[in-house]
Design a protein around this motif. Structure first.
Motif, short mmCIF file in Angstrom:
data_model
loop_
_atom_site.label_atom_id
_atom_site.label_comp_id
_atom_site.label_asym_id
_atom_site.label_seq_id
_atom_site.Cartn_x
_atom_site.Cartn_y
_atom_site.Cartn_z
N MET A 145 0.82 -1.21 0.00
CA MET A 145 0.00 0.00 0.00
C MET A 145 0.86 1.27 0.00
O MET A 145 0.53 2.25 -0.67
N LEU A 146 1.95 1.24 0.75
CA LEU A 146 2.85 2.39 0.75
C LEU A 146 3.49 2.59 -0.62
O LEU A 146 3.65 3.71 -1.07
N PHE A 147 3.83 1.50 -1.29
CA PHE A 147 4.38 1.61 -2.64
C PHE A 147 3.35 2.24 -3.58
O PHE A 147 3.70 3.09 -4.39
N GLU A 148 2.10 1.82 -3.46
CA GLU A 148 1.05 2.40 -4.31
C GLU A 148 0.90 3.90 -4.07
O GLU A 148 0.67 4.67 -4.99
N LYS A 149 1.05 4.30 -2.83
CA LYS A 149 0.85 5.72 -2.47
C LYS A 149 2.08 6.57 -2.76
O LYS A 149 1.95 7.73 -3.16
N TYR A 150 3.25 6.03 -2.54
CA TYR A 150 4.51 6.77 -2.70
C TYR A 150 5.43 6.01 -3.66
O TYR A 150 6.57 5.71 -3.35
N ASP A 151 4.94 5.70 -4.85
CA ASP A 151 5.62 4.77 -5.75
C ASP A 151 7.00 5.21 -6.21
O ASP A 151 7.85 4.37 -6.44
N THR A 152 7.28 6.48 -6.34
CA THR A 152 8.59 6.90 -6.84
C THR A 152 9.60 7.13 -5.72
O THR A 152 10.78 7.33 -5.98
N LEU A 153 9.16 7.08 -4.48
CA LEU A 153 10.04 7.34 -3.34
C LEU A 153 10.79 6.07 -2.95
O LEU A 153 10.18 5.01 -2.74
N ASN A 154 12.12 6.17 -2.87
CA ASN A 154 12.93 5.03 -2.42
C ASN A 154 12.65 4.82 -0.93
O ASN A 154 12.97 5.68 -0.11
N PRO A 155 12.07 3.71 -0.55
CA PRO A 155 11.71 3.49 0.85
C PRO A 155 12.90 3.45 1.80
O PRO A 155 12.74 3.68 2.99
N LYS A 202 11.84 -1.93 -5.78
CA LYS A 202 12.96 -2.49 -6.53
C LYS A 202 12.46 -3.21 -7.79
O LYS A 202 13.09 -3.10 -8.85
N ASP A 203 11.36 -3.94 -7.68
CA ASP A 203 10.80 -4.63 -8.84
C ASP A 203 10.39 -3.64 -9.93
O ASP A 203 10.52 -3.92 -11.11
N GLU A 204 9.92 -2.49 -9.51
CA GLU A 204 9.45 -1.47 -10.47
C GLU A 204 10.61 -0.68 -11.08
O GLU A 204 10.62 -0.40 -12.27
N TYR A 205 11.56 -0.30 -10.22
CA TYR A 205 12.63 0.62 -10.68
C TYR A 205 13.98 -0.06 -10.86
O TYR A 205 14.93 0.59 -11.28
N GLY A 206 14.09 -1.33 -10.52
CA GLY A 206 15.28 -2.11 -10.81
C GLY A 206 16.55 -1.65 -10.15
O GLY A 206 17.63 -1.85 -10.68
N GLU A 207 16.46 -1.06 -9.00
CA GLU A 207 17.68 -0.63 -8.30
C GLU A 207 17.98 -1.53 -7.13
O GLU A 207 17.19 -2.21 -6.62
#
Length: 71
Positions: free
Chosen positions: A14-24, A66-71
């Motif tokens: 849920m946090l990824f959905e809300k803050y998807d571009t932010l590196n957690p 990581k799955d989305e942005y590959g880092e």
């Protein structure tokens, strides 16, 4: 779906959905704690969390990121 602190995988998603571009990994635990409390359907008590739980949530979020942005 009502969630508590033990639902770390769902909370991370849920946090990824809300803050998807932010590196957690750049998020402070104080902010993470507040953001979890602010999530819709979250019913856990603020005092029921601890560093281990917050880290599990952060890692679940990081896996999504990581799955989305590959880092």
């Amino acid at each position: 779906m009502n969630m508590t602190w033990q639902d770390y995988r769902q909370l991370g998603e849920m946090l990824f959905e809300k803050y998807d571009t932010l590196n957690p990994l750049t998020v402070r635990f104080t902010d993470l704690h507040k953001w979890v409390l602010d999530l819709e359907d979250f019913e856990g008590k603020p005092e029921a969390s601890n560093e281990k739980i917050l880290e599990a949530i952060q890692m679940a979020w990081y896996e999504e990121w990581k799955d989305e942005y590959g880092e």
